[in-house]
Every structure is written in structure tokens, then in C-alpha cells.
Design a protein around this motif. Structure first.
Motif, PDB file in Angstrom:
ATOM      1  N   LEU A  12      16.551  95.525  68.568  1.00 51.80           N
ATOM      2  CA  LEU A  12      15.359  95.122  69.303  1.00 51.80           C
ATOM      3  C   LEU A  12      15.467  95.547  70.762  1.00 51.80           C
ATOM      4  O   LEU A  12      14.504  96.072  71.341  1.00 51.80           O
ATOM      5  CB  LEU A  12      15.155  93.612  69.200  1.00 51.80           C
ATOM      6  CG  LEU A  12      13.931  93.052  69.945  1.00 51.80           C
ATOM      7  CD1 LEU A  12      12.646  93.634  69.368  1.00 51.80           C
ATOM      8  CD2 LEU A  12      13.920  91.522  69.860  1.00 51.80           C
ATOM      9  N   ARG A  13      16.632  95.324  71.345  1.00 50.02           N
ATOM     10  CA  ARG A  13      16.806  95.720  72.752  1.00 50.02           C
ATOM     11  C   ARG A  13      16.707  97.222  72.910  1.00 50.02           C
ATOM     12  O   ARG A  13      16.144  97.725  73.897  1.00 50.02           O
ATOM     13  CB  ARG A  13      18.174  95.225  73.257  1.00 50.02           C
ATOM     14  CG  ARG A  13      18.413  95.511  74.744  1.00 50.02           C
ATOM     15  CD  ARG A  13      17.329  94.831  75.573  1.00 50.02           C
ATOM     16  NE  ARG A  13      17.391  95.217  76.978  1.00 50.02           N
ATOM     17  CZ  ARG A  13      16.829  96.302  77.486  1.00 50.02           C
ATOM     18  NH1 ARG A  13      16.198  97.151  76.686  1.00 50.02           N
ATOM     19  NH2 ARG A  13      16.890  96.542  78.777  1.00 50.02           N
ATOM     20  N   ASN A  14      17.226  97.959  71.945  1.00 46.21           N
ATOM     21  CA  ASN A  14      17.142  99.421  71.992  1.00 46.21           C
ATOM     22  C   ASN A  14      15.708  99.892  71.888  1.00 46.21           C
ATOM     23  O   ASN A  14      15.318 100.906  72.481  1.00 46.21           O
ATOM     24  CB  ASN A  14      17.980 100.015  70.858  1.00 46.21           C
ATOM     25  CG  ASN A  14      18.162 101.510  71.001  1.00 46.21           C
ATOM     26  OD1 ASN A  14      18.469 101.999  72.075  1.00 46.21           O
ATOM     27  ND2 ASN A  14      17.952 102.240  69.921  1.00 46.21           N
ATOM     28  N   LEU A  15      14.888  99.167  71.135  1.00 52.22           N
ATOM     29  CA  LEU A  15      13.471  99.515  71.004  1.00 52.22           C
ATOM     30  C   LEU A  15      12.780  99.491  72.363  1.00 52.22           C
ATOM     31  O   LEU A  15      12.012 100.387  72.705  1.00 52.22           O
ATOM     32  CB  LEU A  15      12.791  98.543  70.037  1.00 52.22           C
ATOM     33  CG  LEU A  15      11.298  98.730  69.793  1.00 52.22           C
ATOM     34  CD1 LEU A  15      10.965  98.403  68.349  1.00 52.22           C
ATOM     35  CD2 LEU A  15      10.457  97.829  70.712  1.00 52.22           C
ATOM     36  N   TRP A  16      13.052  98.441  73.157  1.00 52.03           N
ATOM     37  CA  TRP A  16      12.403  98.346  74.471  1.00 52.03           C
ATOM     38  C   TRP A  16      12.794  99.522  75.360  1.00 52.03           C
ATOM     39  O   TRP A  16      11.960 100.050  76.097  1.00 52.03           O
ATOM     40  CB  TRP A  16      12.779  97.032  75.161  1.00 52.03           C
ATOM     41  CG  TRP A  16      12.350  95.796  74.441  1.00 52.03           C
ATOM     42  CD1 TRP A  16      13.153  94.799  73.957  1.00 52.03           C
ATOM     43  CD2 TRP A  16      11.004  95.418  74.104  1.00 52.03           C
ATOM     44  NE1 TRP A  16      12.401  93.830  73.338  1.00 52.03           N
ATOM     45  CE2 TRP A  16      11.072  94.185  73.414  1.00 52.03           C
ATOM     46  CE3 TRP A  16       9.757  95.996  74.305  1.00 52.03           C
ATOM     47  CZ2 TRP A  16       9.951  93.525  72.949  1.00 52.03           C
ATOM     48  CZ3 TRP A  16       8.624  95.341  73.832  1.00 52.03           C
ATOM     49  CH2 TRP A  16       8.733  94.122  73.157  1.00 52.03           C
ATOM     50  N   SER A  17      14.043  99.945  75.307  1.00 47.27           N
ATOM     51  CA  SER A  17      14.496 101.028  76.178  1.00 47.27           C
ATOM     52  C   SER A  17      13.913 102.377  75.762  1.00 47.27           C
ATOM     53  O   SER A  17      13.840 103.294  76.571  1.00 47.27           O
ATOM     54  CB  SER A  17      16.025 101.105  76.192  1.00 47.27           C
ATOM     55  OG  SER A  17      16.531 101.454  74.923  1.00 47.27           O
ATOM     56  N   ARG A  18      13.522 102.507  74.470  1.00 50.20           N
ATOM     57  CA  ARG A  18      12.919 103.764  74.020  1.00 50.20           C
ATOM     58  C   ARG A  18      11.464 103.880  74.421  1.00 50.20           C
ATOM     59  O   ARG A  18      10.903 104.976  74.416  1.00 50.20           O
ATOM     60  CB  ARG A  18      13.016 103.884  72.490  1.00 50.20           C
ATOM     61  CG  ARG A  18      14.412 104.053  71.953  1.00 50.20           C
ATOM     62  CD  ARG A  18      14.383 104.698  70.567  1.00 50.20           C
ATOM     63  NE  ARG A  18      13.426 104.090  69.666  1.00 50.20           N
ATOM     64  CZ  ARG A  18      13.722 103.081  68.836  1.00 50.20           C
ATOM     65  NH1 ARG A  18      14.950 102.570  68.831  1.00 50.20           N
ATOM     66  NH2 ARG A  18      12.811 102.590  68.032  1.00 50.20           N
ATOM     67  N   MET A  19      10.838 102.777  74.765  1.00 48.42           N
ATOM     68  CA  MET A  19       9.414 102.779  75.085  1.00 48.42           C
ATOM     69  C   MET A  19       9.200 103.015  76.576  1.00 48.42           C
ATOM     70  O   MET A  19       9.782 102.316  77.401  1.00 48.42           O
ATOM     71  CB  MET A  19       8.772 101.447  74.676  1.00 48.42           C
ATOM     72  CG  MET A  19       8.869 101.149  73.194  1.00 48.42           C
ATOM     73  SD  MET A  19       8.328  99.467  72.791  1.00 48.42           S
ATOM     74  CE  MET A  19       6.599  99.538  73.244  1.00 48.42           C
ATOM     75  N   PRO A  20       8.373 103.996  76.956  1.00 51.51           N
ATOM     76  CA  PRO A  20       8.074 104.215  78.378  1.00 51.51           C
ATOM     77  C   PRO A  20       7.056 103.172  78.868  1.00 51.51           C
ATOM     78  O   PRO A  20       5.845 103.398  78.876  1.00 51.51           O
ATOM     79  CB  PRO A  20       7.490 105.635  78.405  1.00 51.51           C
ATOM     80  CG  PRO A  20       6.870 105.803  77.054  1.00 51.51           C
ATOM     81  CD  PRO A  20       7.718 105.003  76.098  1.00 51.51           C
ATOM     82  N   LEU A  21       7.550 102.017  79.268  1.00 54.94           N
ATOM     83  CA  LEU A  21       6.684 100.883  79.587  1.00 54.94           C
ATOM     84  C   LEU A  21       6.234 100.900  81.052  1.00 54.94           C
ATOM     85  O   LEU A  21       7.038 101.132  81.955  1.00 54.94           O
ATOM     86  CB  LEU A  21       7.413  99.568  79.312  1.00 54.94           C
ATOM     87  CG  LEU A  21       7.757  99.280  77.843  1.00 54.94           C
ATOM     88  CD1 LEU A  21       8.726  98.120  77.747  1.00 54.94           C
ATOM     89  CD2 LEU A  21       6.488  99.000  77.054  1.00 54.94           C
ATOM     90  N   THR A  22       4.966 100.630  81.266  1.00 58.71           N
ATOM     91  CA  THR A  22       4.463 100.408  82.613  1.00 58.71           C
ATOM     92  C   THR A  22       4.518  98.911  82.918  1.00 58.71           C
ATOM     93  O   THR A  22       4.723  98.080  82.022  1.00 58.71           O
ATOM     94  CB  THR A  22       3.017 100.900  82.745  1.00 58.71           C
ATOM     95  OG1 THR A  22       2.173 100.082  81.916  1.00 58.71           O
ATOM     96  CG2 THR A  22       2.897 102.362  82.311  1.00 58.71           C
ATOM     97  N   ARG A  23       4.296  98.568  84.184  1.00 59.54           N
ATOM     98  CA  ARG A  23       4.252  97.145  84.542  1.00 59.54           C
ATOM     99  C   ARG A  23       3.116  96.436  83.812  1.00 59.54           C
ATOM    100  O   ARG A  23       3.261  95.287  83.392  1.00 59.54           O
ATOM    101  CB  ARG A  23       4.073  96.998  86.055  1.00 59.54           C
ATOM    102  CG  ARG A  23       5.301  97.369  86.855  1.00 59.54           C
ATOM    103  CD  ARG A  23       5.150  96.963  88.324  1.00 59.54           C
ATOM    104  NE  ARG A  23       6.388  97.187  89.051  1.00 59.54           N
ATOM    105  CZ  ARG A  23       6.651  98.283  89.739  1.00 59.54           C
ATOM    106  NH1 ARG A  23       5.751  99.255  89.790  1.00 59.54           N
ATOM    107  NH2 ARG A  23       7.803  98.410  90.383  1.00 59.54           N
ATOM    108  N   ALA A  24       1.990  97.139  83.648  1.00 63.40           N
ATOM    109  CA  ALA A  24       0.862  96.547  82.923  1.00 63.40           C
ATOM    110  C   ALA A  24       1.228  96.303  81.464  1.00 63.40           C
ATOM    111  O   ALA A  24       0.837  95.285  80.872  1.00 63.40           O
ATOM    112  CB  ALA A  24      -0.361  97.460  83.021  1.00 63.40           C
TER     113      ALA A  24
END
Length: 248
Positions: free
Chosen positions: A216-228
Motif C-alpha cells: 500500500l505504501r509503495n502504491l502511494w509513491s508510484r502515484m504522481p500526486l498533487t496537493r489537491a
């Protein structure tokens, strides 16, 4: 007045339809080219039919230079390229559009004047025109259907010019007005989801809990997330928890 940017002259040799001249002007201006030369247009010049297809590039038509023959159109040039889809008996270097514009950029950078010849719609350039060129530009088209519309050929060549002389990003991934999420913000999001999912009993069986949390933590790091994005995902999880609590 033409722009100050050094560039080749695009020479339309005996173009037949005003509409195609206008479309060629639009294609040129799409990529920052504004040196149009016309050789003996069939229907005369100026041609009102060209204006409608120019669509914002009318200035190129107003400033287009008119010549009676190909020789006079390229008389001030030191290097001439001729576009043609047909094989010719003339012995000349044959280059791709990419290489052609690479050569053009190099020569213009050295102070030379370069022209690119485009033939009339019906049959393209004649051998007498091509004989005045230093090299032939050959587009790798379907051999069973090699004919290109005049404006299409102009646009393809102008695009290659842009690629050789300007920065063209292979990929752009902009974050928008909110900007990219920081590592701290992504970490807090990961903790939020992990805590709530743990409360919901998601990490089961316990022997697999650690690997599930890692994935699950690895999933977040793979996603190019914006602040929004982060704010929205926090909101989604909070709303799901409230909904579950209301149902209890």
C-alpha cells in the motif's frame, strides 16, 4: 513584417488552388514559419480563396513574395531542398524530413539562406524544378498511396523544423495550480489510510499484514500526486468513515 527568427523560405511552386495556399500558410504559422514564396500560382495572386483557409495566418499571405519561375524564387539561396514523393532519375542526396530540417538549421545557423520547394497539387515538382535543388526530401509514406496534400507536406516539414530548432518535450506532466505533493504530505496520507484500514480489519490475515502495508505504501509513491489529490483522498477516507459510523 516577417519575424526576426532565422528560418528557411517555403516555396510553393505553381500551386493550383487558393485554398491550399491558405492552408499551407496556416500550417507554416502553426510552427513559427512566415517566409512564404509563391511561383506562378495558377489562379493568380492575390487569391481571395486563400484567406478563408489561412485562419489567422493571413499576414503570411499578405507578405508572400511572388515569382515568375523557380530559378528566380531561389536565386538568393545557397541551399535548396525539394520535396517529392516520386523516385527521380536525378542523382541527388535523398534525406528524410528530419534530416532535411537538421541540415537547414545548421546552414542557416552559419548565415546561409535555405529554401524548401513544394510542388503543385496535381503532379508535384517537375524535374526542371528539382534540378535546382541540392537535395531531395523524401517522406516515408505508404508506397501504394504516396501522394500528400500540399498543406500536409508543408505542415510535416514545418513540424520537423520546429523539432530541430526549438525544445519539444517528449512528455509533460504538470501538477496544475496546487503543485506537487511533498513527501511529508504523501506520508501523512499513507498513515491516514493505513490507520483507517487497520481499524476496518483490512490487513488480514495478520501473517500478511506487513507485506500488505508495504504494498500500500509503495502504491502511494508510484502515484504522481498533487496537493489537491492528497486533499481529495483524505476527504474520501474521512467521508467513508463517517458513513460507516452513521450506519452503526
Amino acid at each position: 513584417m516577417p519575424s526576426d527568427h532565422p528560418q528557411p523560405a517555403f516555396v510553393l511552386v505553381r500551386p493550383q488552388m487558393g485554398e491550399n495556399i491558405g492552408a499551407a500558410a496556416r500550417a507554416m504559422w502553426n510552427f513559427g514559419l512566415d517566409r512564404m514564396r509563391l511561383v506562378a500560382p495558377r489562379d493568380g495572386w492575390p487569391n481571395p480563396a486563400a484567406d478563408a483557409l489561412a485562419s489567422g495566418a493571413g499576414r503570411l499571405l499578405d507578405e508572400a513574395q511572388l515569382f515568375g519561375d523557380t530559378a528566380s524564387a531561389v536565386a538568393d539561396c545557397t541551399y535548396v531542398l525539394a520535396t517529392t514523393a516520386r523516385s527521380r532519375d536525378l542523382t541527388k542526396p535523398v534525406v528524410s524530413p528530419e534530416q532535411a530540417m537538421r541540415l537547414a538549421a545548421a546552414r542557416i545557423g552559419q548565415g546561409e539562406k535555405v529554401a524548401v520547394l513544394f510542388g503543385p497539387e496535381r503532379a508535384g515538382l517537375e524535374n526542371a524544378d528539382i534540378a535546382r535543388a541540392n537535395a531531395i526530401v523524401s517522406v516515408p509514406v505508404n508506397p501504394d498511396f504516396a501522394s500528400l496534400n500540399l498543406a500536409q507536406c508543408v505542415l510535416l516539414t514545418a513540424y520537423e523544423w520546429r523539432r530541430q530548432t526549438g525544445h519539444v518535450a517528449d512528455e509533460v506532466n504538470a501538477p496544475g495550480s496546487s503543485g506537487w505533493a511533498s513527501g511529508h504530505e504523501v506520508e501523512k496520507l499513507a498513515e491516514h489510510y493505513q490507520d483507517r484500514l487497520a481499524e476496518a480489519g483490512f490487513f488480514f490475515p495478520e501473517t500478511k499484514a506487513d507485506s500488505m502495508k508495504l504494498n500500500l505504501r509503495n502504491l502511494w509513491s508510484r502515484m504522481p500526486l498533487t496537493r489537491a489529490d492528497v486533499q481529495m483522498l483524505h476527504g474520501i477516507m474521512r467521508q467513508m468513515v463517517r458513513w460507516k459510523q452513521r450506519g452503526d
